[in-house]
Scaffold this active site. Structure first.
Site, short mmCIF file in Angstrom:
data_model
loop_
_atom_site.label_atom_id
_atom_site.label_comp_id
_atom_site.label_asym_id
_atom_site.label_seq_id
_atom_site.Cartn_x
_atom_site.Cartn_y
_atom_site.Cartn_z
N HIS A 73 0.84 -1.20 0.00
CA HIS A 73 0.00 0.00 0.00
C HIS A 73 0.87 1.25 0.00
CE1 HIS A 73 0.62 0.88 4.38
NE2 HIS A 73 0.75 -0.42 4.46
N ASP A 75 -0.73 4.24 0.79
CA ASP A 75 -1.33 5.18 1.74
C ASP A 75 -0.60 5.10 3.08
OD1 ASP A 75 -2.56 2.57 2.08
OD2 ASP A 75 -4.00 3.52 3.43
N ASP A 106 6.54 1.82 6.58
CA ASP A 106 5.19 1.26 6.48
C ASP A 106 4.38 2.02 5.43
OD1 ASP A 106 2.90 -0.19 6.94
OD2 ASP A 106 2.38 0.84 8.79
N GLU A 140 -5.11 0.66 2.87
CA GLU A 140 -4.73 -0.31 3.90
C GLU A 140 -4.78 0.29 5.29
OE1 GLU A 140 -2.29 -2.96 6.46
OE2 GLU A 140 -2.05 -0.81 6.09
N GLU A 141 -4.41 1.57 5.39
CA GLU A 141 -4.41 2.24 6.69
C GLU A 141 -5.79 2.80 7.05
OE1 GLU A 141 -2.05 1.80 8.50
OE2 GLU A 141 -0.11 1.90 7.48
N GLU A 169 5.07 -5.71 3.93
CA GLU A 169 4.91 -5.04 5.22
C GLU A 169 6.18 -5.17 6.07
OE1 GLU A 169 2.67 -3.15 6.44
OE2 GLU A 169 0.77 -3.54 5.40
N HIS A 366 4.43 4.44 12.06
CA HIS A 366 3.34 5.22 12.64
C HIS A 366 3.82 6.24 13.68
CE1 HIS A 366 -0.21 2.34 11.49
NE2 HIS A 366 0.74 2.37 10.56
#
Length: 397
Positions: A73, A75, A106, A140-141, A169, A366
């Protein structure tokens, strides 16, 4: 920019502010990397009622089998307090041997490395003896409604079939080469609503306190344990994540209470058998009355989250051995084959082909100052390149 350089690839992707649900230019940047390599690229917009439209990307190189998919992903989660970052969250600055930016690990970093690995494979060996595809979502997020699930269905409806998938990932806890994810626990969430009778705290016999009832029920969900774990999975674990009453007065017994919970479960259970076990526990606890002597059974209702995630374990030796061998050849480490952690989009892909996960070290994902060691980008690219060569060799044998 040359797509063989993972550092340049990642810098380009980080500079695209693709916070869910915004595409932010990230898929356009990826398309610009893939088309010169010969990939046919489709941009697929998925929609659903009550959710934002999401743009996704599917790209394929080759028309024959065997067919290897790379999934991920572009995003990213919000940056949080931008002033707290030591480097701009979309700057891709390099300092102290690390590249800073939201999505660095990520998981724009994994995408950047896989693009570089494919480009290097083509440069050294020519086109793969089969097909390589990228299945990249922008959701995905987020709620994961208009992303991988719909992109997989769109591709399958077009006749796409895959023999294996690698999800990029961040799977490594400390060092590249620590861990490959070969499965994931399931995830099931629910909410219990308990009805009582409101009244004065000084006259409890005239009321029915739902807090007592909800405590009985939640204790039954947490004890005894659901299982002791299995050969491939740790023990299933249920956490009560909130208890809500909505009562601002200390001298009023409330009329209702609720509790939410989430359980991560192993292959002892299916989502359906686990739901049945939870109902058995709740009914037993509702009637027990340990906190409610001389009272009728607790009156409760339960609602389940719409989409439980199902447990899965990949047993494809060609896929696992090719990736494990590549990791060991490049890093000298023998990776642990693990099913720990939360969920990922692999939970959707497993319905279409065998899937494993391997990517960067995830310690800063994150976080403020998310960053990746520049040296790790080169190492991961070498692992992916070795894996591509090995997997096609195994698949063609």
């Amino acid at each position: 920019m040359t797509p063989t350089d993972p550092i340049a690839n990642l810098a380009t992707l980080i500079r695209c502010p693709s916070v869910t649900p915004a595409e932010g230019g990230a898929l356009s940047a990826l398309e610009a990397m893939l088309k010169p390599l010969g990939f046919a690229v489709d941009r697929v917009v998925a929609k659903d009622v009550g959710t934002p439209d999401i743009e996704n990307l599917y790209a394929r190189l080759g028309t024959e089998g065997p067919h290897l998919m790379f999934a991920g992903h572009t995003d990213v989660v919000p940056v949080g307090d931008e002033a707290a970052w030591s480097h701009g969250p979309f700057s891709a600055d390099i300092a102290g041997g690390e590249m800073y930016g939201r999505g660095a690990v990520d998981m724009k970093g994994g995408i950047a490395c896989f693009v570089a690995a494919v480009a290097r494979h083509i440069e050294k060996h020519g086109l793969p003896k089969g097909s390589v595809s990228f299945l990249i979502t922008g959701d995905e997020e987020g709620p994961a409604i208009n992303g991988t699930t719909k992109l997989l269905q769109w591709a399958a409806d077009k006749g796409e079939r895959w023999d294996a998938c690698l999800v990029g990932e961040p799977t490594n806890p400390d060092h590249l080469g620590d861990m490959i994810k070969i499965g994931r626990r399931g995830s099931l969430s629910g909410r219990i609503n308990v009805n009582g009778v409101q009244g004065h705290a000084a006259y409890p016999h005239l009321a029915d306190n739902p807090v007592r009832g909800v405590l009985q029920l939640t204790q039954a969900l947490m004890d005894p344990p659901f299982d002791n774990g299995t050969e491939s999975f740790q023990a299933s674990n249920l956490e009560v994540t909130t208890i809500d009453v909505g009562n601002g007065a200390v001298n009023v017994i409330p009329a209702k209470a609720s509790a939410a919970f989430n359980i991560r479960f192993n292959d002892t259970w299916t989502a359906e058998s686990l739901m049945a076990e939870i109902i058995v526990r709740l009914d037993r606890a509702a009637a027990a009355g340990s906190l409610r002597p001389d009272r009728a059974p607790v009156r409760y209702e339960i609602t389940w989250a719409e989409r439980p995630s199902h447990v899965f374990l990949t047993r494809n030796n060609a896929l696992i051995d090719s990736l494990s061998g590549a990791v060991e050849a490049v890093t000298g480490r023998q990776p642990k084959l693990s099913t720990t952690g939360g969920t990922s989009d692999a939970r959707f892909i497993k319905d279409y082909c065998p899937v494993v996960e391997f990517g960067l070290v995830g310690q800063t994902m994150h976080m403020v100052d998310e960053r990746v060691a520049v040296a790790d980008l080169e190492t991961l690219t070498n692992i992916y390149e070795t894996f591509i060569f090995s997997w096609f060799g195994h698949a063609a044998a």
